[in-house]
Design a protein around this motif. Structure first.
Motif, PDB file in Angstrom:
ATOM      1  N   ILE A 115      79.085  24.572  -9.691  1.00 33.81           N
ATOM      2  CA  ILE A 115      78.229  25.034  -8.595  1.00 33.81           C
ATOM      3  C   ILE A 115      77.187  23.965  -8.268  1.00 33.81           C
ATOM      4  O   ILE A 115      76.929  23.678  -7.109  1.00 33.81           O
ATOM      5  CB  ILE A 115      77.568  26.375  -8.950  1.00 33.81           C
ATOM      6  N   VAL A 116      76.590  23.375  -9.305  1.00 38.13           N
ATOM      7  CA  VAL A 116      75.575  22.332  -9.104  1.00 38.13           C
ATOM      8  C   VAL A 116      75.914  21.151  -9.994  1.00 38.13           C
ATOM      9  O   VAL A 116      76.209  21.316 -11.171  1.00 38.13           O
ATOM     10  CB  VAL A 116      74.160  22.849  -9.460  1.00 38.13           C
ATOM     11  N   GLU A 117      75.876  19.950  -9.434  1.00 33.86           N
ATOM     12  CA  GLU A 117      75.994  18.717 -10.202  1.00 33.86           C
ATOM     13  C   GLU A 117      74.794  17.844  -9.884  1.00 33.86           C
ATOM     14  O   GLU A 117      74.284  17.854  -8.770  1.00 33.86           O
ATOM     15  CB  GLU A 117      77.278  17.961  -9.853  1.00 33.86           C
ATOM     16  N   HIS A 165      73.050  21.711   2.201  1.00 33.50           N
ATOM     17  CA  HIS A 165      71.822  20.917   2.120  1.00 33.50           C
ATOM     18  C   HIS A 165      71.097  20.885   3.468  1.00 33.50           C
ATOM     19  O   HIS A 165      69.870  20.837   3.504  1.00 33.50           O
ATOM     20  CB  HIS A 165      72.143  19.498   1.646  1.00 33.50           C
ATOM     21  N   PHE A 171      70.932  16.060  -6.486  1.00 30.33           N
ATOM     22  CA  PHE A 171      71.841  17.133  -6.869  1.00 30.33           C
ATOM     23  C   PHE A 171      72.781  17.408  -5.713  1.00 30.33           C
ATOM     24  O   PHE A 171      72.556  16.981  -4.589  1.00 30.33           O
ATOM     25  CB  PHE A 171      71.067  18.404  -7.251  1.00 30.33           C
ATOM     26  N   GLN A 172      73.866  18.108  -6.018  1.00 24.97           N
ATOM     27  CA  GLN A 172      74.815  18.513  -4.991  1.00 24.97           C
ATOM     28  C   GLN A 172      75.132  19.984  -5.196  1.00 24.97           C
ATOM     29  O   GLN A 172      75.476  20.417  -6.285  1.00 24.97           O
ATOM     30  CB  GLN A 172      76.100  17.700  -5.079  1.00 24.97           C
ATOM     31  N   LEU A 173      74.989  20.745  -4.134  1.00 23.17           N
ATOM     32  CA  LEU A 173      75.189  22.194  -4.182  1.00 23.17           C
ATOM     33  C   LEU A 173      76.058  22.600  -3.007  1.00 23.17           C
ATOM     34  O   LEU A 173      75.635  22.383  -1.871  1.00 23.17           O
ATOM     35  CB  LEU A 173      73.825  22.884  -4.091  1.00 23.17           C
ATOM     36  N   PRO A 174      77.210  23.122  -3.090  1.00 19.74           N
ATOM     37  CA  PRO A 174      78.087  23.260  -4.265  1.00 19.74           C
ATOM     38  C   PRO A 174      78.808  21.946  -4.547  1.00 19.74           C
ATOM     39  O   PRO A 174      79.071  21.158  -3.649  1.00 19.74           O
ATOM     40  CB  PRO A 174      79.088  24.322  -3.834  1.00 19.74           C
ATOM     41  N   SER A 225      78.874  20.844   1.164  1.00 22.69           N
ATOM     42  CA  SER A 225      77.573  20.521   0.564  1.00 22.69           C
ATOM     43  C   SER A 225      76.606  19.961   1.600  1.00 22.69           C
ATOM     44  O   SER A 225      75.401  20.197   1.523  1.00 22.69           O
ATOM     45  CB  SER A 225      77.731  19.561  -0.609  1.00 22.69           C
TER      46      SER A 225
END
Length: 70
Positions: free
Chosen positions: A32-34, A48, A24-27, A44
């Protein structure tokens, strides 16, 4: 005298799981999340990294994960 491999194993597993864009990637760029987009950005990486050190500190210092070999 055995070496304590708990912090090493914990760091490697968290590094792999928390690599931005892998799971996942945040942001993310558009939301917001992918999940599983395999791209990253500077913000990001920072988010992380903060999540990594927070979870690592909780697991290694507060809980005390220990793995002894031999």
């Amino acid at each position: 005298m055995s070496a304590d491999w708990g912090p090493v194993i914990t760091a490697v597993v968290l590094f792999i799981l928390l690599s931005p864009g892998l799971l996942f990637q945040l942001p993310a760029k558009t939301r917001i999340v992918e999940f599983g987009n395999m791209s990253t950005s500077g913000i990001s990486v920072l988010v992380h990294g903060i999540i990594f050190f927070a979870i690592y500190t909780i697991l290694v210092v507060a809980i005390g994960v220990h793995v002894y070999a031999g």
